[in-house]
Every structure is written in structure tokens, then in C-alpha cells.
Motif scaffolding. Structure first.
Motif, PDB file in Angstrom:
ATOM      1  N   GLU A  73      -8.971  -5.383   2.076  1.00 26.00           N
ATOM      2  CA  GLU A  73      -7.673  -4.608   2.009  1.00 26.00           C
ATOM      3  C   GLU A  73      -7.875  -3.047   1.739  1.00 26.00           C
ATOM      4  O   GLU A  73      -7.424  -1.993   2.223  1.00 26.00           O
ATOM      5  N   GLN A  74      -8.673  -3.055   0.560  1.00 30.09           N
ATOM      6  CA  GLN A  74      -9.284  -1.607   0.165  1.00 30.09           C
ATOM      7  C   GLN A  74      -9.902  -0.977   1.237  1.00 30.09           C
ATOM      8  O   GLN A  74      -9.713   0.299   1.507  1.00 30.09           O
TER       9      GLN A  74
ATOM     10  N   GLY B 279      -4.684   1.750  -4.163  1.00 26.34           N
ATOM     11  CA  GLY B 279      -3.575   1.475  -3.217  1.00 26.34           C
ATOM     12  C   GLY B 279      -3.392   2.636  -2.564  1.00 26.34           C
ATOM     13  O   GLY B 279      -2.435   2.507  -1.547  1.00 26.34           O
TER      14      GLY B 279
ATOM     15  N   SER C   6       1.180   4.696   1.119  1.00 23.52           N
ATOM     16  CA  SER C   6       0.550   5.372   2.219  1.00 23.52           C
ATOM     17  C   SER C   6       0.645   6.729   2.011  1.00 23.52           C
ATOM     18  O   SER C   6       1.375   7.677   2.564  1.00 23.52           O
TER      19      SER C   6
ATOM     20  N   GLN D 238      -4.253   5.571   0.417  1.00 20.78           N
ATOM     21  CA  GLN D 238      -5.071   5.670   1.812  1.00 20.78           C
ATOM     22  C   GLN D 238      -6.107   6.876   1.588  1.00 20.78           C
ATOM     23  O   GLN D 238      -5.729   7.904   0.816  1.00 20.78           O
TER      24      GLN D 238
ATOM     25  N   SER E 166      -9.793  -1.199   4.347  1.00 23.45           N
ATOM     26  CA  SER E 166      -8.896  -0.853   5.477  1.00 23.45           C
ATOM     27  C   SER E 166      -8.209   0.754   5.276  1.00 23.45           C
ATOM     28  O   SER E 166      -7.612   1.062   5.819  1.00 23.45           O
ATOM     29  N   LEU E 167      -8.099   0.973   3.814  1.00 25.46           N
ATOM     30  CA  LEU E 167      -7.481   2.056   3.568  1.00 25.46           C
ATOM     31  C   LEU E 167      -8.486   3.424   3.468  1.00 25.46           C
ATOM     32  O   LEU E 167      -7.961   4.462   3.478  1.00 25.46           O
TER      33      LEU E 167
ATOM     34  N   VAL F 136       1.035  -1.216   0.031  1.00 22.79           N
ATOM     35  CA  VAL F 136      -0.100   0.053  -0.142  1.00 22.79           C
ATOM     36  C   VAL F 136       0.846   1.294   0.019  1.00 22.79           C
ATOM     37  O   VAL F 136       1.630   1.454   0.833  1.00 22.79           O
TER      38      VAL F 136
ATOM     39  N   ALA G  69      -8.628   3.939  -3.396  1.00 21.71           N
ATOM     40  CA  ALA G  69      -8.274   2.947  -2.429  1.00 21.71           C
ATOM     41  C   ALA G  69      -8.001   1.791  -3.396  1.00 21.71           C
ATOM     42  O   ALA G  69      -6.952   0.805  -3.272  1.00 21.71           O
TER      43      ALA G  69
END
Ligand code: NAI
Length: 319
Positions: free
Chosen positions: A70-71, A29, A5, A31, A73-74, A3, A26
């Protein structure tokens, strides 16, 4: 998994556009922080994005290489604008289409951001010279106009203010590519940018043909879905000219007189009268009644078609 960040800040989240941007960033990748003046809008958006991403994942249509979890969580909500912009490299404004409101938001952002972040607006028709007038960070400002529904239609019109730095355009172009969208550059601002100018030219003539009783509303739409639209998902109007003769020069030699002859018969801007609107509506409602349920179901069908078309395009035109 990997990711990057870097904060991407969304100003507003509740509506279609803010939510779509969040999902796209997202997917790339990044945030994402969602900010909206209404807390409830942020909660609704997060819930809605979760549902939509899960469905997309099941259908094998989720963008990017990360899983839905995963996406998700961003993406987070942020109730405070100052905190929302901290560490951001790109801010995408998506508040309602109101010049004074947008100017207020950009003035507020102008006073809290640094010299590196990009300030981008989703506006469909407000001019960058009006939106960004007088801002200290005007060099970092740009319009990035998506097309509804942005998750399925990749085009992004990039429209600079006369004082926007070339690096701002380049960085936004690169970011849009990174998230899987297809950016294009409008070199000078003009009312309606490019997409809506083309769209309104088509609507204007469609309206006239129906109003003059030359074609029924549903047959008019067929001309696009079974005719022009078939090619336009793959080649534009200029390439169509190029291919329909032995190149563009030969097309103009052969057809420009005929085109001018027809174009001279086009009339003035339609009034979009109530009477014609009702006639068109009646015909449209035969297939899609204009209550919320039928409209939502038809939009869902449209999105499904667009998703399949995107798959087909990626197979025939590897990028
Ligand atoms: P919307 O009305 O659905 O959403 C607007 C959101 O902004 C709401 O959640 C509202 O709570 C929030 N908001 C209002 N004032 C605020 C403030 N001061 N600070 C933070 N948030 C605030 O609007 P929609 O349809 O998502 O459109 C947003 C922008 O995107 C508009 O500029 C529109 O022209 C543009 N756009 C819309 C398209 C569409 O088809 N809906 C297509 C392309 C661009």
C-alpha cells in the motif's frame, strides 16, 4: 485502507535522504512524487525503497498503518519538475549540499508554485537567509533538517528564514508529527543549527582528549556508548542536571563552580591534523575496517539497534 491524497513532492531521490523522506511520507499515508535530474536515480530509488520496505515489513518495523504494498503504491517517480509539483502541499528538496545548486532549484520552484505549498530544504548547514533570499514565496520556505538515518532517528530541526510565516512553521511541524517524526523549532538561524553545534562540541573535546594522549579512541567512544549515551536517549543534558540534584537551581548551586573550573581548561578549536586522524582511524579499523563491505554491515547493525531502541522508547514513553 485510508490514504490522504495530498501530493508530497520529493526533489531528488537517489541519495539516502530523498529515499528516506519518500518512505516516511508514504508511511504517513501521503502520496509521494520523486523527482531527480537523473532518471536512473529515480529508478534506483524506487527499487531500493521496494526492497527496504519489504524487509522492514518482515521485521515488523514498517512505519505507519499501511502495508508495504500500500505504501509502495503511493510513491511514484516523475521526470518533469512542473508535473512533480502539481497539486503538492509540501516539497522537500534533497539535492547535494551546494548553495548555488539549491538556490537555482528554489528559484525554479518559486516561479512555478502557488501560494499554499511549503518549500522545504533538507540542508544540514546552509543558512535559510542565504538559501531563500529574494524568493517571492519566501513566507512558505523553511529548512526541515533530518538526522541520518532518518527512518530510525526521528528528530527534525525546523529552521525558518527571518521572513518565514509562522503558519509555515506550524504546518511543517504538524506534517512531521503526522509522519511519525519528532520536529523541534530552532527559533533563529545559527551556523550548524542545534544538533550539529552540540555534536561538534562533543567531537572537539573528544579529539583533544585523544590528541593529548588522555584516552584511546575506542575508550573515548565507550564513554559515550556505555556512559553518557545511555541516558541521552531518554533525558537530555538539561534534564540530566535537573535530576542529578534537587532540581536545576540546586544543581547550579552545587556544581556550577566545578563546571566552570573544568570548562576553563578546554582549548581552542582542534586542527583535525592528519596525524591524529590516522591514529583515530587505526583504532576505529580494528573493530570496523574502512572498506565498503564492513562499513555497510556496521551501518546495518546500527540501524537494527536504533530500530530496537525506538521500540523500547515507545513502550516506556507512550506518546
Ligand atoms: P546525495 O548526493 O546522495 O543525493 C543527491 C541527489 O540529488 C542525487 O540523486 C542527484 O542526482 C540529485 N540532483 C543533483 N542535482 C539535481 C537537480 N538539479 N535537480 C534534481 N536533483 C538533482 O545527497 P544526500 O546525502 O541524500 O543529501 C541531500 C541533502 O540532505 C543535502 O543537503 C544534505 O546536506 C542533507 N542531509 C544529508 C544527511 C546525510 O547524512 N547524508 C543528513 C541530513 C541532511
Amino acid at each position: 485502507y485510508f490514504v490522504t491524497s495530498i501530493g508530497c513532492v520529493m526533489i531528488k531521490s537517489g541519495g539516502v535522504i530523498g529515499r528516506s523522506w519518500a518512505m516516511l511520507f508514504a508511511g504517513g499515508g501521503f502520496q509521494v512524487k520523486l523527482y531527480d535530474i537523473e532518471q536512473q536515480q529515480i529508478r534506483n530509488a524506487l527499487e531500493n525503497i521496494r526492497k527496504e520496505m519489504k524487509l522492514l515489513e518482515q521485521a515488523g518495523a514498517l512505519k505507519g498503518s499501511l502495508s508495504a504494498e500500500e505504501q509502495l503504491s503511493l510513491i511514484s517517480g516523475c521526470p518533469n519538475i512542473q508535473e512533480a509539483v502539481e497539486g503538492a502541499m509540501h516539497i522537500q528538496e534533497c539535492v547535494p549540499e551546494d548553495l548555488e545548486l539549491k538556490k537555482k532549484i528554489f528559484a525554479q520552484l518559486d516561479s512555478i508554485v502557488d501560494d499554499r505549498v511549503i518549500l522545504s530544504s533538507s540542508t544540514s548547514c546552509l543558512m535559510p537567509s542565504k538559501l531563500f533570499a529574494g524568493l517571492v514565496h519566501v513566507k512558505q520556505c523553511i529548512v526541515a533538517h533530518p538526522v541520518n538515518p532518518p527512518y530510525y532517528i526521528p528528530l527534525i530541526e525546523l529552521v525558518p528564514h527571518p521572513e518565514t510565516a509562522p503558519t509555515t512553521v506550524d504546518r511543517t511541524h504538524a506534517l512531521m508529527k503526522k509522519i511519525g517524526q519528532c520536529p523541534m523549532r530552532v527559533q533563529k538561524e545559527v551556523a550548524g543549527f542545534v544538533l550539529n553545534r552540540l555534536q561538534y562540541a562533543v567531537i572537539s573535546e573528544a579529539w583533544r582528549l585523544v590528541e593529548e594522549g588522555i584516552v584511546s579512541p575506542s575508550d573515548l567512544d565507550l564513554v559515550m556508548t556505555e556512559g553518557l549515551g545511555m541516558r541521552y536517549a531518554f533525558i537530555g543534558p538539561l534534564e540530566t542536571m535537573h535530576l542529578n540534584a534537587e532540581g536545576m537551581l540546586s544543581y547550579c548551586d552545587r556544581y556550577s563552580e566545578g563546571m566552570k573550573h573544568v570548562l576553563k581548561t578546554f582549548g581552542p578549536i582542534p586542527e583535525f591534523s592528519r596525524a591524529t586522524a590516522e591514529k583515530v582511524n587505526q583504532d576505529m579499523c580494528v573493530k570496523v575496517p574502512d572498506d565498503p563491505e564492513h562499513l555497510a554491515a556496521r551501518r546495518q547493525w546500527r540501524d537494527e539497534c536504533l530500530m530496537r531502541l525506538a521500540k523500547l522508547k515507545s513502550q516506556v514513553q507512550p506518546q
